[in-house]
Write an enzyme that holds these catalytic residues in place. Structure first.
Site, PDB file in Angstrom:
ATOM      1  N   ASP A  12      -8.940   1.180  -4.175  1.00 54.00           N
ATOM      2  CA  ASP A  12      -7.624   1.128  -3.698  1.00 54.00           C
ATOM      3  C   ASP A  12      -7.245  -0.512  -3.617  1.00 54.00           C
ATOM      4  O   ASP A  12      -7.057  -0.573  -2.106  1.00 54.00           O
ATOM      5  CB  ASP A  12      -7.187   1.937  -2.232  1.00 54.00           C
TER       6      ASP A  12
ATOM      7  N   ASP B  17       0.848   7.035  -7.528  1.00 48.89           N
ATOM      8  CA  ASP B  17       0.505   5.750  -7.771  1.00 48.89           C
ATOM      9  C   ASP B  17      -0.649   5.885  -8.518  1.00 48.89           C
ATOM     10  O   ASP B  17      -1.807   5.377  -8.411  1.00 48.89           O
ATOM     11  CB  ASP B  17      -0.656   5.904  -6.037  1.00 48.89           C
TER      12      ASP B  17
ATOM     13  N   HIS C  90      -4.658  -2.802  -4.489  1.00 48.22           N
ATOM     14  CA  HIS C  90      -3.218  -2.926  -5.296  1.00 48.22           C
ATOM     15  C   HIS C  90      -3.740  -4.563  -5.980  1.00 48.22           C
ATOM     16  O   HIS C  90      -3.611  -5.386  -5.074  1.00 48.22           O
ATOM     17  CB  HIS C  90      -2.123  -3.143  -4.800  1.00 48.22           C
TER      18      HIS C  90
ATOM     19  N   GLU D 118       0.783  11.941  -1.437  1.00 51.57           N
ATOM     20  CA  GLU D 118       0.504  11.481  -2.697  1.00 51.57           C
ATOM     21  C   GLU D 118      -1.220  11.463  -3.091  1.00 51.57           C
ATOM     22  O   GLU D 118      -2.160  11.695  -2.580  1.00 51.57           O
ATOM     23  CB  GLU D 118       0.227   9.499  -2.146  1.00 51.57           C
TER      24      GLU D 118
ATOM     25  N   HIS E  33       7.166   6.990   4.113  1.00 51.92           N
ATOM     26  CA  HIS E  33       6.488   6.715   4.123  1.00 51.92           C
ATOM     27  C   HIS E  33       5.540   7.312   5.315  1.00 51.92           C
ATOM     28  O   HIS E  33       5.802   6.466   5.798  1.00 51.92           O
ATOM     29  CB  HIS E  33       5.682   5.280   3.705  1.00 51.92           C
TER      30      HIS E  33
ATOM     31  N   GLU F 212       4.745  -1.014  -4.432  1.00 54.29           N
ATOM     32  CA  GLU F 212       3.619  -1.771  -2.881  1.00 54.29           C
ATOM     33  C   GLU F 212       2.876  -2.911  -3.566  1.00 54.29           C
ATOM     34  O   GLU F 212       1.559  -2.573  -2.984  1.00 54.29           O
ATOM     35  CB  GLU F 212       3.056   0.398  -2.159  1.00 54.29           C
TER      36      GLU F 212
ATOM     37  N   TYR G 190      -0.177   5.618   8.006  1.00 54.53           N
ATOM     38  CA  TYR G 190      -1.561   5.490   7.444  1.00 54.53           C
ATOM     39  C   TYR G 190      -2.321   6.635   8.640  1.00 54.53           C
ATOM     40  O   TYR G 190      -3.441   6.877   8.080  1.00 54.53           O
ATOM     41  CB  TYR G 190      -1.772   4.121   7.168  1.00 54.53           C
TER      42      TYR G 190
ATOM     43  N   HIS H 233      -4.138   4.311  -7.956  1.00 53.36           N
ATOM     44  CA  HIS H 233      -4.523   4.999  -7.544  1.00 53.36           C
ATOM     45  C   HIS H 233      -5.076   6.080  -8.085  1.00 53.36           C
ATOM     46  O   HIS H 233      -6.273   6.499  -8.424  1.00 53.36           O
ATOM     47  CB  HIS H 233      -4.105   6.363  -5.660  1.00 53.36           C
TER      48      HIS H 233
ATOM     49  N   HIS I 245      -0.044  10.630   2.538  1.00 57.17           N
ATOM     50  CA  HIS I 245      -1.205  10.663   2.419  1.00 57.17           C
ATOM     51  C   HIS I 245      -2.095  12.312   2.650  1.00 57.17           C
ATOM     52  O   HIS I 245      -2.341  12.364   4.748  1.00 57.17           O
ATOM     53  CB  HIS I 245      -1.943   8.876   3.091  1.00 57.17           C
TER      54      HIS I 245
ATOM     55  N   HIS J 221       4.307   5.102  -6.945  1.00 60.33           N
ATOM     56  CA  HIS J 221       4.563   4.107  -6.905  1.00 60.33           C
ATOM     57  C   HIS J 221       3.380   3.108  -7.773  1.00 60.33           C
ATOM     58  O   HIS J 221       3.036   3.323  -8.353  1.00 60.33           O
ATOM     59  CB  HIS J 221       3.177   4.195  -5.432  1.00 60.33           C
TER      60      HIS J 221
ATOM     61  N   ARG K  78       0.873   1.646  11.421  1.00 58.16           N
ATOM     62  CA  ARG K  78      -0.256   1.859  12.302  1.00 58.16           C
ATOM     63  C   ARG K  78      -0.512   2.069  13.309  1.00 58.16           C
ATOM     64  O   ARG K  78      -1.261   3.056  14.000  1.00 58.16           O
ATOM     65  CB  ARG K  78      -1.059   0.153  12.190  1.00 58.16           C
TER      66      ARG K  78
HETATM   67 ZN    ZN Z   1      -2.854   2.162  -2.383  1.00 55.93          ZN
HETATM   68 FE    FE Z   2       0.828   4.141  -2.901  1.00 56.76          FE
HETATM   69 FE    FE Z   3       0.600   5.443  -0.006  1.00 57.67          FE
END
Ligand code: ZN
Ligand code: FE
Ligand code: FE
Length: 282
Positions: free
Chosen positions: A226, A178, A228, A144, A69, A258, A72, A181, A109, A213, A39
């Site tokens: 989105d 993913d 999970h 991704e 990764h 994830e 975000y 996704h 992303h 993913h 974050r």
């Molecule tokens: Zn996701």
């Molecule tokens: Fe992912």
């Molecule tokens: Fe991701």
């Protein structure tokens, strides 16, 4: 046929060697970690001895490639210039630090175009990558596949292909697929994995598919949500994952969970997926 390469997201708080040991404890032979606070923005300096200890452990235990990764908050195609600037700096810094762990993956992303339009978003992402990717770097950067929530770029294989085409050093680019996704984006990954892989091959080229993913989804195909879900407990279902871990075009890729789980939950999911993969092994 070898065992699958599978792991989950692990916390960097105790360092790199500790992540390797945690991975071993839960039956993993790869893992993902955030290159900095997911974050926030700050990055911890790497301790070379700690990294060395992880590399030794990985070699001893036959780990596959790691899938780091990006945070975000990193948005290469924000409408705010400062955010774009931060994203470029963060990625450049991350890739520099990833050189301490050569030969692994860095997944990000692509970004959210915040109503500038996907075309402008793709332009900005390419500009960023053209500034940040350095010939000779030893980390492959993975785009991704995104669910298409809000104004996310990367909601279709076509958008990812346009980013790859617009990037100069695109031999350094790959894709991390993913499963939640792509289903949320509308692809029938649960019902027709081979059809989705054919489409991926036609639009992007399967040689770009580097990592997975593994996530089930709380929502139906095409929902662009989105969210999970644990493996086998969502709209994709267990058979979808049996297909992924046994398909000759996906079973050898590093797979990262994830799913909403603690470590014990990840240990169970890893065992479950290893079991599904072993069912068809000789
Ligand atoms: Zn996701
Ligand atoms: Fe992912
Ligand atoms: Fe991701």
């Amino acid at each position: 046929m070898g065992a699958i390469t599978i792991g989950c997201h692990l916390s960097t708080s105790a360092g790199f060697e500790a992540m390797g040991r945690t991975a071993l404890e839960i039956g993993a032979n790869t893992f993902a970690f955030f290159t900095r606070n997911p974050r926030g923005g700050s990055a911890k300096a790497l301790d070379p001895r700690d990294v060395e200890a992880l590399l030794t452990l990985m070699a001893e235990h036959g780990f596959g490639k790691l899938v780091a990764h990006a945070p975000y908050t990193m948005n290469l195609c924000s409408a705010t210039e400062r955010t774009v600037e931060f994203a470029r700096e963060a990625m450049a810094g991350d890739l520099e630090r990833m050189e301490a762990l050569p030969g692994n993956y860095y997944n990000f992303h692509p970004g959210s175009h915040v109503r500038q339009g996907a075309g402008r978003g793709i332009e900005l992402i390419c500009e960023g990558l053209n500034q940040v990717l350095v010939p000779g770097q030893r980390t492959r950067v993975l785009l991704e596949t995104m669910a298409g929530k809000g104004t996310e770029v990367g909601r279709s294989f076509e958008e990812l292909a346009r980013i790859i085409d617009g990037t100069r050093e695109n031999q350094l680019l790959g894709v991390c697929l993913d499963t939640c996704h792509v289903s949320d984006a509308g692809y029938d990954v649960a019902g027709d994995l081979d059809g989705v892989l054919d489409e991926f091959d036609r639009v992007i080229g399967l040689d770009r598919l580097c990592a997975l993913h593994l996530n089930d989804s709380k929502n139906p195909r095409g929902s662009h949500k989105d969210r999970h879900e644990r493996i086998g407990e969502g709209t994709l279902g267990l058979d979808a994952f049996r297909a992924v871990v046994t398909n000759p075009r996906t079973r050898d890729l590093p797979m990262i969970l994830e799913t909403p789980n603690d470590l014990a939950g990840y240990r169970r999911e890893i065992a479950l997926l290893r079991g599904l993969a072993a069912d068809v092994e000789e």
